[in-house]
Design an enzyme around this catalytic site. Structure first.
Site, short mmCIF file in Angstrom:
data_model
loop_
_atom_site.label_atom_id
_atom_site.label_comp_id
_atom_site.label_asym_id
_atom_site.label_seq_id
_atom_site.Cartn_x
_atom_site.Cartn_y
_atom_site.Cartn_z
CG HIS A 33 17.80 8.01 -53.37
ND1 HIS A 33 16.93 6.62 -53.68
CD2 HIS A 33 17.54 8.72 -54.40
CE1 HIS A 33 16.38 7.19 -54.78
NE2 HIS A 33 16.65 8.21 -55.31
NE ARG A 82 13.99 12.52 -57.89
CZ ARG A 82 12.69 12.87 -57.79
NH1 ARG A 82 12.33 13.88 -57.76
NH2 ARG A 82 11.93 11.77 -57.98
CG ASN A 113 9.38 14.64 -63.24
OD1 ASN A 113 10.73 14.22 -62.67
ND2 ASN A 113 9.37 14.51 -64.53
CG HIS A 130 13.75 12.76 -62.56
ND1 HIS A 130 12.51 12.72 -62.17
CD2 HIS A 130 14.43 11.79 -61.86
CE1 HIS A 130 12.45 12.18 -61.19
NE2 HIS A 130 13.66 11.40 -60.94
C1 HEM Z 1 16.75 3.39 -58.68
C2 HEM Z 1 15.51 4.16 -59.02
C3 HEM Z 1 15.22 5.45 -58.07
C4 HEM Z 1 14.05 5.64 -57.79
C5 HEM Z 1 12.78 4.59 -57.64
C6 HEM Z 1 13.94 6.91 -57.19
C7 HEM Z 1 12.94 7.65 -56.61
C8 HEM Z 1 13.13 8.79 -56.04
C9 HEM Z 1 11.78 9.46 -55.36
C10 HEM Z 1 10.47 8.94 -55.18
C11 HEM Z 1 12.46 10.51 -54.82
C12 HEM Z 1 11.75 11.54 -53.89
C13 HEM Z 1 11.50 12.83 -54.77
C14 HEM Z 1 10.26 13.60 -53.73
O1 HEM Z 1 9.38 13.22 -53.10
O2 HEM Z 1 10.67 15.04 -53.69
C15 HEM Z 1 14.05 10.59 -55.09
C16 HEM Z 1 14.54 11.55 -54.85
C17 HEM Z 1 16.09 11.94 -55.21
N1 HEM Z 1 16.33 10.97 -56.31
FE1 HEM Z 1 15.92 9.01 -56.82
N2 HEM Z 1 15.24 7.47 -57.74
C18 HEM Z 1 15.91 6.53 -58.34
C19 HEM Z 1 17.26 6.68 -58.69
C20 HEM Z 1 17.90 7.88 -58.61
C21 HEM Z 1 19.28 8.08 -59.27
C22 HEM Z 1 19.77 7.30 -60.35
C23 HEM Z 1 19.42 9.30 -59.03
C24 HEM Z 1 20.75 10.33 -59.66
C25 HEM Z 1 21.71 9.87 -60.20
C26 HEM Z 1 18.51 9.99 -57.95
C27 HEM Z 1 18.65 11.00 -57.34
C28 HEM Z 1 17.54 11.73 -56.37
C29 HEM Z 1 18.05 12.63 -55.53
C30 HEM Z 1 19.38 13.39 -55.55
C31 HEM Z 1 16.88 12.94 -54.65
C32 HEM Z 1 16.45 13.81 -53.86
C33 HEM Z 1 15.70 14.87 -54.57
C34 HEM Z 1 15.55 16.40 -53.56
O3 HEM Z 1 16.19 16.45 -52.49
O4 HEM Z 1 14.80 17.19 -53.98
N3 HEM Z 1 17.57 9.09 -57.94
N4 HEM Z 1 14.05 9.82 -55.96
#
Ligand code: HEM
Ligand SMILES: *[C@@H]1O[C@H](CO)[C@@H](O)[C@H](O)[C@H]1NC(C)=O
Ligand SMILES: *[C@@H]1O[C@H](CO)[C@@H](O)[C@H](O)[C@H]1NC(C)=O
Ligand SMILES: *[C@@H]1O[C@H](CO)[C@@H](O)[C@H](O)[C@H]1NC(C)=O
Length: 343
Positions: free
Chosen positions: A212, A82, A114, A86
């Protein structure tokens, strides 16, 4: 015979000139990369062998440390992947996400989008290991790109080639994070707009949401789908599976930001299960559930939910594209010594 031999010698002389010419190019190439001075052409000059002479160990140091982090906690793959997203979405892929706030600015990582971002200490460890063998050569932005690829691949996801030569930026502002990164309460059209602003198609948006399939979330981003769906107080997204919604409300009581929820039932494996969960009404964010509120989105989710679909290849292609957003190359930016601070 004599004619043949003469033709032959001329041929040899000509070909050694060609080889010599090639060597010259090679030498100049080696020269600028060794000195870590930029390639002569400004613009998007990034290529896989960028550090071959100046820091040939870089990719394997990244690889080995990602192995170490995932051995300690395979779920960290989510955090590591992620960071690259970001980073690239805000000021392009310039490691702006890693900069720490100072007395004069509030950095991206302290923005809402973030919240509790993880992986920064791990990037510091990798950077430290690389600096100890080739100081001042490898940018933090390139480390993020390599780490995202390695982390994804090591938990079962696709592999993709990573071009190198990105440079690190000087600007990191929380408000830029929160005006560029998608909020978890967006609807389908808002998601399409957000991704279009970075040059991505609606299809690529759905494919990238497949990220996700790994990692975890804090309740902070889950609240809107449970207690403020479409901006209505106390409304839970009615399209969620009721049993799933009830369990999620237990895990994330109203107002709770800090509890941690698995992204999907196979949170440590990059697979297509995320898409099956979306279809079943079992996804944590409003934005995940929104993917199937549109006919095109629904079609891409259905396709991608099937084992053996083109999801992996499309994800890899989209990540390559993401890694090329608005790069600083040539003499722009710098190579940071410590990823959290401008030199
Ligand atoms: C489509 C719109 C997206 C939204 C609204 C979004 C939103 C979020 C949110 C709110 C989290 C939780 C973070 C936390 O509370 O720790 C998250 C986690 C994550 N997102 Fe997204 N995301 C989006 C797209 C993406 C994209 C494009 C990627 C990568 C190519 C991505 C990869 C990840 C990953 C891998 C996690 C897990 C993070 C962790 O394990 O610490 N996301 N995302
Ligand atoms: C750069 O190094 C990699 C890894 O050792 C190697 O596979 C590749 O062929 C090299 N490329 C160039 C242009 O030297
Ligand atoms: C970054 O800033 C936070 C507080 O804002 C501080 O706790 C942390 O130690 C800083 N990181 C480094 C590497 O100095
Ligand atoms: C609910 O959503 C609306 C619209 O997005 C927002 O103005 C309001 O502050 C949100 N309420 C809570 C409690 O977050």
């Amino acid at each position: 015979m004599a004619t043949t031999r003469r033709t032959c010698s001329i041929f040899l002389i000509l070909s050694s000139l060609v080889i010599y010419g090639g060597f010259c190019d090679c030498y100049e190439y080696r020269d600028y990369v060794t000195n870590s001075t930029p390639p002569p052409v400004a613009g998007s000059v990034v290529f896989e062998s960028y550090y071959n002479y100046s820091c040939p160990q870089a990719a394997s140091i990244v690889n080995d440390l990602v192995d170490k982090f995932l051995a300690a906690d395979p779920n960290m793959a989510g955090g590591l992947q992620r960071l690259h997203f970001h980073d690239c979405w805000v000021n392009g892929c310039d490691a702006s996400v890693l900069l720490n706030s100072t007395s004069t600015f509030v950095a991206e990582r302290d923005g809402f989008t973030n919240f509790r971002i993880r992986g920064i200490p791990e990037i510091d460890e990798i950077k430290g290991a690389i600096e100890s063998v080739c100081p001042g050569v490898v940018s933090c932005a390139d480390i993020l790109a390599l780490v995202a690829r390695d982390a994804t691949y090591k938990v079962g996801g696709p592999w993709w080639p990573v071009s190198l030569g990105r440079r690190d930026g000087f600007v990191s502002l929380a408000k830029n994070a929160d005006t560029n990164l998608p909020f978890p309460n967006l609807n389908f059209n808002e998601l399409v707009q957000n991704f279009a602003s970075k040059g991505f198609t609606p299809r690529e948006m759905v494919i990238l949401s497949g990220s996700h399939t790994i990692g975890r979330s804090h309740c902070n981003g889950i609240q809107p789908q449970l207690y403020n769906f479409t901006g209505i107080d106390d409304l839970t997204n009615p399209s969620l599976d009721p049993t799933f919604a009830a369990r999620l409300r237990q895990q994330c009581p109203k107002g709770n930001k800090e509890n941690i929820v698995d992204m999907d039932p196979t949170k440590n494996v990059f697979d297509e299960l995320y898409f099956q969960e979306v279809l079943a009404g079992k996804s944590v964010f409003t934005t995940d559930s929104a993917l199937i509120t549109d006919p095109l989105g629904l079609q891409v989710v259905i396709e991608s939910s099937m084992p053996g679909s083109t999801f992996f290849q499309e994800f890899a292609d989209a990540m390559v594209k993401m890694g090329n957003i608005e790069l600083l190359t040539g003499t722009s930016g710098e190579v940071r010594k410590h990823c959290q601070f401008i030199n």
